[in-house]
Design a protein around this motif. Sequence first.
Motif, PDB file in Angstrom:
ATOM      1  N   ALA A  87       0.827  -1.200   0.000  1.00  0.00           N
ATOM      2  CA  ALA A  87       0.000   0.000   0.000  1.00  0.00           C
ATOM      3  C   ALA A  87       0.866   1.257   0.000  1.00  0.00           C
ATOM      4  N   SER A  88       0.229   2.365  -0.350  1.00  0.00           N
ATOM      5  CA  SER A  88       0.887   3.669  -0.238  1.00  0.00           C
ATOM      6  C   SER A  88      -0.149   4.775  -0.133  1.00  0.00           C
ATOM      7  N   ASP A  89       0.095   5.702   0.808  1.00  0.00           N
ATOM      8  CA  ASP A  89      -0.718   6.916   0.901  1.00  0.00           C
ATOM      9  C   ASP A  89       0.111   8.143   0.535  1.00  0.00           C
ATOM     10  N   ASN A  90       1.235   7.911  -0.157  1.00  0.00           N
ATOM     11  CA  ASN A  90       2.168   8.973  -0.527  1.00  0.00           C
ATOM     12  C   ASN A  90       1.725   9.639  -1.831  1.00  0.00           C
ATOM     13  N   TRP A  91       1.238  10.863  -1.730  1.00  0.00           N
ATOM     14  CA  TRP A  91       0.751  11.581  -2.908  1.00  0.00           C
ATOM     15  C   TRP A  91       1.819  11.677  -4.007  1.00  0.00           C
ATOM     16  N   ASN A  92       3.081  11.745  -3.619  1.00  0.00           N
ATOM     17  CA  ASN A  92       4.162  11.873  -4.603  1.00  0.00           C
ATOM     18  C   ASN A  92       4.335  10.612  -5.445  1.00  0.00           C
ATOM     19  N   LEU A  93       3.784   9.507  -4.986  1.00  0.00           N
ATOM     20  CA  LEU A  93       3.880   8.258  -5.730  1.00  0.00           C
ATOM     21  C   LEU A  93       2.754   8.110  -6.751  1.00  0.00           C
ATOM     22  N   PHE A  94       1.698   8.917  -6.615  1.00  0.00           N
ATOM     23  CA  PHE A  94       0.528   8.771  -7.483  1.00  0.00           C
ATOM     24  C   PHE A  94       0.802   9.366  -8.868  1.00  0.00           C
ATOM     25  N   PRO A  95       0.593   8.600  -9.949  1.00  0.00           N
ATOM     26  CA  PRO A  95       0.661   9.176 -11.291  1.00  0.00           C
ATOM     27  C   PRO A  95      -0.404  10.261 -11.464  1.00  0.00           C
ATOM     28  N   PRO A  96      -0.276  11.121 -12.473  1.00  0.00           N
ATOM     29  CA  PRO A  96      -1.169  12.291 -12.599  1.00  0.00           C
ATOM     30  C   PRO A  96      -2.666  11.992 -12.504  1.00  0.00           C
ATOM     31  N   GLU A  97      -3.154  11.005 -13.253  1.00  0.00           N
ATOM     32  CA  GLU A  97      -4.604  10.753 -13.254  1.00  0.00           C
ATOM     33  C   GLU A  97      -5.089  10.269 -11.886  1.00  0.00           C
ATOM     34  N   ALA A  98      -4.286   9.409 -11.234  1.00  0.00           N
ATOM     35  CA  ALA A  98      -4.664   8.927  -9.904  1.00  0.00           C
ATOM     36  C   ALA A  98      -4.634  10.079  -8.892  1.00  0.00           C
ATOM     37  N   TYR A  99      -3.636  10.914  -8.992  1.00  0.00           N
ATOM     38  CA  TYR A  99      -3.508  12.095  -8.117  1.00  0.00           C
ATOM     39  C   TYR A  99      -4.749  12.982  -8.268  1.00  0.00           C
ATOM     40  N   GLN A 100      -5.124  13.239  -9.516  1.00  0.00           N
ATOM     41  CA  GLN A 100      -6.274  14.100  -9.787  1.00  0.00           C
ATOM     42  C   GLN A 100      -7.573  13.469  -9.280  1.00  0.00           C
ATOM     43  N   LEU A 101      -7.694  12.147  -9.444  1.00  0.00           N
ATOM     44  CA  LEU A 101      -8.889  11.456  -8.971  1.00  0.00           C
ATOM     45  C   LEU A 101      -8.998  11.551  -7.453  1.00  0.00           C
TER      46      LEU A 101
END
Length: 261
Positions: A66-80
């Motif tokens: 798992a990860s709750d690190n926003w910096n790991l999220f690709p753009p679309e996942a970050y935006q979602l």
Amino acid sequence: MDLKSFINLNKLKKSIKNFDKGEPFPHIIIDNFLKLKIAKKIEKNFPKLSNKDLWTYKNYCEEKKASDNWNLFPPEAYQLIFALNSHQFITNIKKALKMKNLYPDYGLNGGGFHIMGNKGKLNPHLDYVIHPKLNLMRKFNLIIFFNLNWKEKNGGELCFYEKNFTNKNLPGKLIKKIIPKFNRAVLFDTSKRSWHGVNLVKNNIRKSIATYYLVDKKKKLETRYKALYSPLKNQMNDKKVKKFIKLRSKRNSAFKVAQLR
């Protein structure tokens, strides 16, 4: 941000009318929750199971990363995830369920990316009640699945159990199994002694994104800051499992034992 470019809001608004009718606790299942283009991009760019930036949970009750690190999220996942925590999205839920207050958890405590490989699982459990930093009560879980070509033989169902009226530390009867189909979302009330878990994953990789929503604390409330797990049937008499569950449920030892094995 335009929610309609990410989420099929009409499906949410239609489904949530039946939220309180869900058994064994309030919930809804929404297929094709996201716009197909967005869902496919998120699935394509999901972190690999081998990604070393993911946290590993490997113990008697949990097998996942798992990860709750926003910096790991690709753009679309970050935006979602940003959209799912937005005032506009939360207002849709709040109005539909006639709630006074509902809060996002921008820190994604326990949420974000969840990935399970072969033999991944989550024993039946109750989520934390009190957020460890915000001192608010956890109310809803929203889980979105990103599993293309998932079949019943792959297992990994999200399972809902009824209350156990004779032993509050164990779940009751299994009531519902939800297949983690691609672009399926499940919203459920986690404040009703809502026992839930994930069946064993078989020969596939189970991917999901989770966000959680909070409310003001009630006066009479369990002060549980960590998840309470239940042993499986074949673990009921295992002293090591029982000791682990006790340690896993405490704030000062939960993180230490998460990678027990």
